[in-house]
Design a protein around this motif. Structure first.
Motif, mmCIF file in Angstrom:
data_model
loop_
_atom_site.group_PDB
_atom_site.id
_atom_site.type_symbol
_atom_site.label_atom_id
_atom_site.label_comp_id
_atom_site.label_asym_id
_atom_site.label_seq_id
_atom_site.Cartn_x
_atom_site.Cartn_y
_atom_site.Cartn_z
ATOM 1 N N PRO A 125 64.537 58.256 0.402
ATOM 2 C CA PRO A 125 65.695 59.076 -0.010
ATOM 3 C C PRO A 125 65.950 60.202 0.987
ATOM 4 C CG PRO A 125 64.231 58.652 -1.870
ATOM 5 C CD PRO A 125 63.521 58.178 -0.650
ATOM 6 N N ASP A 126 67.217 60.443 1.231
ATOM 7 C CA ASP A 126 67.679 61.546 2.077
ATOM 8 C C ASP A 126 67.418 61.334 3.562
ATOM 9 O OD1 ASP A 126 68.515 62.869 -0.258
ATOM 10 O OD2 ASP A 126 66.541 63.807 -0.495
ATOM 11 N N TRP A 127 66.862 60.186 3.948
ATOM 12 C CA TRP A 127 66.725 59.852 5.366
ATOM 13 C C TRP A 127 67.853 58.891 5.733
ATOM 14 C CZ3 TRP A 127 61.014 59.113 7.351
ATOM 15 C CH2 TRP A 127 60.270 60.256 7.003
ATOM 16 N N ASP A 128 68.669 59.278 6.683
ATOM 17 C CA ASP A 128 69.828 58.463 7.048
ATOM 18 C C ASP A 128 69.402 57.071 7.509
ATOM 19 O OD1 ASP A 128 71.209 60.731 6.511
ATOM 20 O OD2 ASP A 128 71.893 61.102 8.567
ATOM 21 N N LEU A 129 70.243 56.089 7.168
ATOM 22 C CA LEU A 129 69.988 54.695 7.547
ATOM 23 C C LEU A 129 71.084 54.221 8.506
ATOM 24 C CD1 LEU A 129 69.140 53.217 4.022
ATOM 25 C CD2 LEU A 129 67.521 53.722 5.852
ATOM 26 N N ASP A 130 70.673 53.658 9.626
ATOM 27 C CA ASP A 130 71.604 53.062 10.580
ATOM 28 C C ASP A 130 71.502 51.543 10.469
ATOM 29 O OD1 ASP A 130 72.549 55.480 11.718
ATOM 30 O OD2 ASP A 130 70.694 55.645 12.870
ATOM 31 N N VAL A 131 72.578 50.926 9.992
ATOM 32 C CA VAL A 131 72.606 49.470 9.802
ATOM 33 C C VAL A 131 73.536 48.870 10.848
ATOM 34 C CG1 VAL A 131 73.153 47.594 8.207
ATOM 35 C CG2 VAL A 131 72.199 49.748 7.337
ATOM 36 N N THR A 132 73.044 47.842 11.553
ATOM 37 C CA THR A 132 73.838 47.178 12.580
ATOM 38 C C THR A 132 73.823 45.681 12.350
ATOM 39 O OG1 THR A 132 73.314 48.893 14.219
ATOM 40 C CG2 THR A 132 74.132 46.797 15.062
ATOM 41 N N LEU A 133 75.003 45.083 12.357
ATOM 42 C CA LEU A 133 75.126 43.625 12.253
ATOM 43 C C LEU A 133 75.354 43.064 13.650
ATOM 44 C CD1 LEU A 133 77.591 43.394 9.208
ATOM 45 C CD2 LEU A 133 75.106 43.668 9.185
ATOM 46 N N VAL A 134 74.585 42.029 13.992
ATOM 47 C CA VAL A 134 74.733 41.357 15.278
ATOM 48 C C VAL A 134 75.383 40.001 15.033
ATOM 49 C CG1 VAL A 134 73.584 40.506 17.348
ATOM 50 C CG2 VAL A 134 72.677 42.522 16.159
ATOM 51 N N LEU A 135 76.573 39.786 15.600
ATOM 52 C CA LEU A 135 77.288 38.532 15.419
ATOM 53 C C LEU A 135 76.822 37.490 16.424
ATOM 54 C CD1 LEU A 135 80.869 39.988 14.844
ATOM 55 C CD2 LEU A 135 79.009 39.649 13.195
ATOM 56 N N SER A 136 77.205 36.254 16.200
ATOM 57 C CA SER A 136 76.717 35.144 17.021
ATOM 58 C C SER A 136 77.112 35.258 18.488
ATOM 59 C CB SER A 136 77.224 33.814 16.454
ATOM 60 O OG SER A 136 78.649 33.815 16.394
ATOM 61 N N ASP A 137 78.214 35.946 18.781
ATOM 62 C CA ASP A 137 78.638 36.096 20.170
ATOM 63 C C ASP A 137 78.090 37.357 20.817
ATOM 64 O OD1 ASP A 137 80.047 37.988 18.816
ATOM 65 O OD2 ASP A 137 81.993 37.516 19.717
ATOM 66 N N GLY A 138 77.203 38.069 20.107
ATOM 67 C CA GLY A 138 76.590 39.264 20.648
ATOM 68 C C GLY A 138 77.278 40.558 20.261
ATOM 69 N N ALA A 139 78.452 40.486 19.663
ATOM 70 C CA ALA A 139 79.145 41.700 19.229
ATOM 71 C C ALA A 139 78.379 42.367 18.085
ATOM 72 C CB ALA A 139 80.568 41.367 18.785
ATOM 73 N N THR A 140 78.484 43.683 17.988
ATOM 74 C CA THR A 140 77.758 44.419 16.958
ATOM 75 C C THR A 140 78.717 45.261 16.120
ATOM 76 O OG1 THR A 140 77.325 46.277 18.464
ATOM 77 C CG2 THR A 140 75.657 44.531 18.349
ATOM 78 N N VAL A 141 78.344 45.463 14.858
ATOM 79 C CA VAL A 141 79.089 46.315 13.928
ATOM 80 C C VAL A 141 78.081 47.254 13.284
ATOM 81 C CG1 VAL A 141 80.612 46.401 11.935
ATOM 82 C CG2 VAL A 141 80.694 44.430 13.469
ATOM 83 N N SER A 142 78.318 48.563 13.402
ATOM 84 C CA SER A 142 77.342 49.539 12.929
ATOM 85 C C SER A 142 77.903 50.387 11.793
ATOM 86 C CB SER A 142 76.896 50.450 14.085
ATOM 87 O OG SER A 142 76.295 49.693 15.124
ATOM 88 N N HIS A 143 77.000 50.909 10.988
ATOM 89 C CA HIS A 143 77.370 51.772 9.858
ATOM 90 C C HIS A 143 76.181 52.670 9.548
ATOM 91 C CE1 HIS A 143 79.414 53.011 6.158
ATOM 92 N NE2 HIS A 143 78.237 52.900 5.553
ATOM 93 N N THR A 144 76.461 53.940 9.267
ATOM 94 C CA THR A 144 75.412 54.902 8.928
ATOM 95 C C THR A 144 75.521 55.297 7.462
ATOM 96 O OG1 THR A 144 75.362 55.797 11.182
ATOM 97 C CG2 THR A 144 74.409 57.156 9.443
#
Length: 411
Positions: A125-144
Motif C-alpha cells: 500500500p502507498d507504494w506507486d506501481l509502474d505497469v508496462t504492457l509489451v506488445l508482440s511488435d515490441g511497442a510498450t504501453v505504460s501506466h502508473t
C-alpha cells in the motif's frame, strides 16, 4: 411519361413525372446504393496498392483504468484502438516481468476490443506501481498506479452506502438551498433580476468546471472513441435538445398557455441542467470509493454538500414571482437537480469510464449553456437590458462564490 392537365383558358400544363417511373423511396435510396457499389469496387481494386503501404499502422492500445481487488492482484483494463489486432506478449511491474492472464484467455485483442489483464503481484500500500504492457511488435504501453489501495468492489452494502451519500450530497443540499424561496419572493424586481443573474453566474461556473474536468479526462479516453468529438457531440446535442424544449414552450406560451408562459418551465430546465452536472459529480464520488480512496470520497462528499447548497436559489429564482408553485414542484426540483448524484455514484462504483465521464460532463455543459441563455432573457425585465451594473455584479458574485465553495472540493 408526363401527365397533362387542361387549364380553363384552353392551355395545357405539363407536369413531369418521376424519372423512369421510379417510386420516390427508390430515388431516395439510389445514391446510397450507388455509393456502396463504388466503395466495394474501390476496396476490391485497391488502386493504392501500387504506391506501397508506407509501413504498417502503429498499434494503439489504451489503459483505461486499473483496479486492485486484493493486495495480491492487479487488474488492468485495456482497449485496442487501432485498425489491426494486437497481442500482449509480456507484462512488467516495476521493471520486472510477471505472469499474467487475459479475460477470455486470448491475449490477442481485435480492433476496438476491450479486455482485463490480471497480474498476480503482491503490492505494498502507498507504494506507486509502474505497469508496462509489451506488445508482440515490441511497442510498450505504460501506466502508473499512484498510492495503491484495495478496491472494495461492488456489493449491496456499497451501493446502499452510495445511495445515502448521494442523498446527502445531492438532494438534501439542493432542497436546503430551495428554502431561500420565501426570501426571494420578498425582493423587489430589481434585486430579483440580480438573483436570477447570480444563478446564471453559478451555472456558468459549473459549465467551465465541467469543461476543464472533461479536458483532463480526454487524455484517458481510448482513441477509437474520438474523445474530443464525443465532447463536442455531447455539448451541442444537449444544448439543442434543451433548446428544442424551450422553443416548444415558447410556442405554447404564444398560443395562450398560462402554464407554458410561467417561470415554472425555466425552473425545471435549470433543475434538469444542474442534475446533469451532478450526475458527473456522482461518477467522481462512486469511482473514488470503488478504487479504495475512501478518504478522498469523504472529502468530496463534504465539499459537494457545501457546493450544491448554492444551486437551490438558481432553481427557484424564476418562480419567485406570481402564484407560489405547489409543494410537489419544490420536491421535484430537489429530486431532478440532486437525485442524479445517486445513479452517477452507482455507475462510477462499478468502474469509472473516462469515455462515459467525458460524455456526461459534455451533456451537462450543453444543458447549462442553454439555461444560462434562458436566465439572461428572464433578467431583462421591462427594460429589455440584462447587462445592468447590478446584474453584472451579481453574475460575478455568483461565479466567485462557486469558486470559493469549490475550494472545499479541490483543496
Amino acid at each position: 411519361m408526363s401527365d397533362e392537365r387542361s387549364e380553363p383558358n384552353g392551355g395545357v400544363t405539363v407536369e413531369e413525372g418521376q424519372p423512369f417511373g421510379l417510386p420516390r423511396w427508390v430515388l431516395a435510396l439510389l445514391p446510397v446504393v450507388l455509393l456502396a457499389i463504388v466503395l466495394g469496387l474501390f476496396l476490391v481494386g485497391n488502386p493504392f496498392a501500387a504506391l506501397g503501404t508506407g509501413g504498417e499502422p502503429l498499434p494503439d492500445v489504451t489503459i483505461s483504468y486499473t483496479t486492485l481487488p486484493d493486495q495480491g492482484t492487479i487488474l488492468v483494463h485495456v482497449t485496442n484502438n487501432g485498425p489491426d489486432a494486437v497481442t500482449v506478449s509480456q507484462v512488467l511491474v516495476n521493471d520486472a516481468y510477471w505472469n499474467f492472464g487475459v479475460s477470455g484467455g486470448d491475449r490477442t485483442l481485435a480492433p476496438l476490443e476491450s479486455a482485463t489483464i490480471e497480474i498476480p503481484y503482491r503490492w505494498n500500500p502507498d507504494w506507486d506501481l509502474d505497469v508496462t504492457l509489451v506488445l508482440s511488435d515490441g511497442a510498450t504501453v505504460s501506466h502508473t498506479i499512484v498510492a495503491p489501495s484495495t478496491s472494495p468492489g461492488v456489493t449491496g452494502t456499497i451501493l446502499g452506502t452510495l445511495g445515502i451519500v448521494g442523498l446527502f450530497v445531492g438532494i438534501i443540499p439542493v432542497i436546503l438551498g430551495i428554502l431561500w424561496f420565501p426570501y426571494l419572493r420578498s425582493l423587489s424586481d430589481h434585486w430579483l433580476h440580480a438573483v436570477i443573474v447570480f444563478a446564471a453566474g453559478v451555472l456558468a461556473f459549473l459549465a467551465f468546471d465541467a469543461t476543464f474536468d472533461a479536458v483532463e479526462l480526454l487524455e484517458q479516453v481510448p482513441g477509437a472513441f474520438e474523445g474530443s468529438l464525443l465532447f463536442v457531440l455531447g455539448v451541442f446535442g444537449a444544448f439543442f435538445a434543451v433548446q428544442a424544449i424551450s422553443s416548444w414552450r415558447e410556442q405554447k406560451a404564444a398560443a395562450g398557455s398560462e402554464r407554458a408562459s410561467s417561470g415554472l418551465w425555466v425552473a425545471y430546465l435549470v433543475a434538469i441542467s444542474i442534475g446533469l452536472h451532478n450526475l458527473a459529480e456522482g461518477l467522481a464520488i462512486g469511482s473514488a470509493f470503488a478504487l479504495g480512496r475512501v478518504a478522498l470520497g469523504t472529502f468530496l462528499v463534504i465539499g459537494f454538500m457545501i457546493h450544491n447548497v448554492t444551486e437551490g436559489p438558481a432553481i427557484v429564482g424564476p418562480v419567485a414571482r406570481g402564484e407560489r408553485p405547489a409543494l410537489r414542484h419544490f420536491v421535484a426540483f430537489g429530486v431532478l437537480a440532486g437525485g442524479p448524484v445517486i445513479p452517477g455514484a452507482w455507475i462510477g462504483s462499478y468502474a469509472f469510464s473516462p469515455t462515459l465521464g467525458t460524455f456526461f460532463l459534455a451533456i451537462g455543459v450543453g444543458a447549462i449553456l442553454q439555461v444560462v441563455w434562458e436566465l439572461t432573457k428572464m433578467a431583462q425585465g421591462d427594460t429589455g437590458r440584462a447587462a445592468t451594473p447590478l446584474n453584472l455584479g451579481a453574475f460575478l458574485v455568483g461565479f466567485v462564490f462557486m469558486y470559493v465553495t469549490g475550494l472545499f472540493v479541490t483543496v
